[in-house]
Scaffold this active site. Structure first.
Site, PDB file in Angstrom:
ATOM      1  N   GLU A  87       5.379   4.992   2.568  1.00 35.81           N
ATOM      2  CA  GLU A  87       5.655   6.099   3.496  1.00 35.81           C
ATOM      3  C   GLU A  87       6.464   5.608   4.688  1.00 35.81           C
ATOM      4  OE1 GLU A  87       1.648   7.369   4.126  1.00 35.81           O
ATOM      5  OE2 GLU A  87       1.599   8.422   2.185  1.00 35.81           O
TER       6      GLU A  87
ATOM      7  N   SER B 206       0.833  -1.196   0.000  1.00 39.02           N
ATOM      8  CA  SER B 206       0.000   0.000   0.000  1.00 39.02           C
ATOM      9  C   SER B 206       0.868   1.247   0.000  1.00 39.02           C
ATOM     10  CB  SER B 206      -0.894   0.012   1.237  1.00 39.02           C
ATOM     11  OG  SER B 206      -0.094   0.280   2.378  1.00 39.02           O
ATOM     12  N   LYS B 207       0.210   2.374  -0.176  1.00 34.37           N
ATOM     13  CA  LYS B 207       0.893   3.661  -0.149  1.00 34.37           C
ATOM     14  C   LYS B 207       1.560   3.863   1.220  1.00 34.37           C
ATOM     15  CE  LYS B 207      -0.200   8.503  -0.601  1.00 34.37           C
ATOM     16  NZ  LYS B 207      -1.229   9.404  -0.178  1.00 34.37           N
ATOM     17  N   ARG B 208       0.840   3.426   2.259  1.00 33.84           N
ATOM     18  CA  ARG B 208       1.388   3.551   3.622  1.00 33.84           C
ATOM     19  C   ARG B 208       2.721   2.812   3.777  1.00 33.84           C
ATOM     20  NH1 ARG B 208      -1.826   2.877   8.116  1.00 33.84           N
ATOM     21  NH2 ARG B 208       0.185   2.656   9.149  1.00 33.84           N
TER      22      ARG B 208
END
Ligand code: GLU
Length: 498
Positions: free
Chosen positions: A267, A262-264
């Protein structure tokens, strides 16, 4: 003659392209090019609520950056356009009506409140509400109502959707190129909405109609669409159309643990998950990845060549790619490995090309050097670089004297007698006329033996004063490049400072 291969990448413009979407596009591209076929971009924008400004442009730019442009699509009209579903919206309704005519679909008038009520009611009992054969005759639709009642509702302009009439008790046989044959019991399927009350088709209807009209021969898409395959296959049957072949690509998994990337994750782990920067999320391009590296690592995420080869150019991928070699199970995303790919591709670039990249960085630091000099520096330091942006850290001392010295190294290398030794080395260097690496080396080494000194007393501190640290390529190469005057000046500065 066999049909020309036509594949499509069909993203919804709801945001930036995730790296998984880019891989889907890449596999479509590879399959098309391998088979002399066409790669089509279709924008699936029937859900206007989820439309994001700029997403379509982003997708196109990302494909171009990767070097996998589409043959037909928005802005490249072929014989099957338009390629945005929003521009095709008038053609879908007649197909929904055709299915009603054929007894394969029906009008449903149930209000959102009624359906919500059923859902809640089921939930309370620990069940899931499914609209299908087991309850559709108890709900409000053209199967349960009389012809007159239906006509009256339609004439009165009541809201309706059109649902697919899923069969009650059939074994549905599906085939996936990657997964092989799949059997589904139709009684578990719900009667999916094909056409919405707002006059727009759902994804399922528009997707099937367009794949048919655009003569798509192979549907290559993410595993998340596998649950839709039964419906899609039934839709082809219902229309009496020849179905394309299907291949569902494995998910891209988190670097650690379970679940989809995921994008998380990006990050948290400090790595990109988008090809290009989108808002605050840095893209692979901006992070300094070469498109060749991105293509290369994406291809190996879920596909394997069946050999040990890891480095593939796009041309090599095109010639080696087959859908049969795509794995069934999820592919773990490994940011370290992605860096490795970039490092490998960086080594393949010419020194001149890398020097151009380094030069931009140098200019930003107000440093000017000749192209020849920068190229030479790059040739000495590139084997340690992962990105072009690493060059400065790896080789700033080629352009300016160290502003500080690594403390640990000073403690270890700078002894009482060191200043005197360094001063003698400086005098020796001053006597060398042609200041070339091999000559300096010969002189310095000769002098060390003459003086009966150990190399350890001379070479490490010498590196420290010239580089500021214990790193870097062959020291005499560095000296040659920065020149005699600069070398001696750095020695003197260190003697004064340390
Ligand atoms: N619009 C769908 C998506 O966003 C396309 C799925 C398909 O390829 O059928 O992924």
């Amino acid at each position: 003659m066999s049909q020309k291969v036509r594949v499509r990448f069909a993203p919804s413009p709801t945001g930036p392209l995730h790296i998984g979407g880019l891989r889907t596009a890449l596999f479509n591209y590879l399959y098309a090019k391998k088979n002399g076929g066409d790669f089509i971009l279709r924008i699936e924008d029937t859900d206007q609520n989820r439309f994001v400004e700029g997403a379509e442009e982003y997708i196109i730019e990302a494909l171009n950056w990767c070097g996998i442009p589409f043959d037909e699509g928005p802005g490249k009209e072929g014989a099957y356009g338009p390629y945005r579903q929003s521009e095709r919206k008038d053609l879908y309704k007649s197909y929904a009506l055709e299915l009603i005519e054929k007894g394969k679909a029906y009008y449903a008038f149930d209000s959102a409140e009624t359906l919500n009520h059923h859902r809640k009611d089921h939930e309370a009992k620990g069940k899931t509400f499914i609209y299908n054969w087991h309850n559709r005759l108890k709900l409000t639709n053209s199967l349960s109502l009389s012809e007159e009642e239906v006509k009256a509702k339609l004439d009165a302009g009541e809201d309706y959707v059109i649902r697919f009439k899923s069969p009650e008790n059939e074994e549905i046989h599906l085939n996936d190129i990657i997964r092989g044959p799949i059997k589904i019991d139709s009684s578990t399927l719900d009667d999916k909405v094909l056409f919405k009350s707002d006059g727009m088709p759902t994804y399922h209807l528009a997707n099937i109609v367009d794949d048919h009209l655009m003569k798509i021969t192979h549907v290559i898409r993410g595993e998340e669409w596998l649950p839709s395959l039964a419906l899609h296959a039934q839709l082809y049957d219902a229309f009496g159309w020849q179905s394309p072949e299907f291949a569902h690509l494995p998910l891209i998994m988190k670097p650690v643990g379970k679940g989809k990337l995921s994008k998380r994750d990006g990050e948290k782990g400090g790595f990109p998950v988008f090809p290009l920067t989108w808002n605050e999320s840095e893209g692979y391009r901006e992070a300094g990845f070469f498109p060749e590296a991105v293509i290369n690592f994406l291809a190996l995420l879920g596909w394997n060549p069946g050999t040990e080869q890891e480095i593939f150019s796009l041309e090599e991928l095109v010639s080696s790619f087959t859908l049969e070699r795509v794995n069934k199970s999820g592919a773990r995303f490994d940011p370290e490995k992605n860096n490795w790919y970039n490092q490998q591709w960086l080594q393949k670039k010419s020194n001149a090309e890398l020097a151009t990249l380094f030069d931009t960085d140098l200019k930003n630091r107000n440093i000017t050097a000749t192209k020849e000099y920068v190229t030479h520096v790059v040739s000495l330091i590139k084997d340690r670089a992962i990105f072009a942006k690493d060059f400065w850290d790896l080789g700033s001392y080629f352009f300016e004297a160290p502003s500080s010295y690594n403390e640990k190294a000073v403690k270890k290398q700078w002894k009482e007698e060191t200043p005197e030794i360094m001063s003698k080395v400086a005098s020796l260097l001053d006597t060398i006329d042609s200041f070339e690496s091999s000559i300096i080396e010969e002189k310095v080494k000769g002098w060390i033996s003459e003086q009966e000194l150990s190399f350890g007393k001379v070479m490490p501190p010498l590196r420290l004063v010239i580089v500021g640290d214990m790193k870097g390529p062959h020291l005499f190469d560095i000296m040659e490049l920065i020149g005699k005057k600069e070398t001696i000046s750095r020695i003197n500065t260190a003697i004064a400072q340390l």
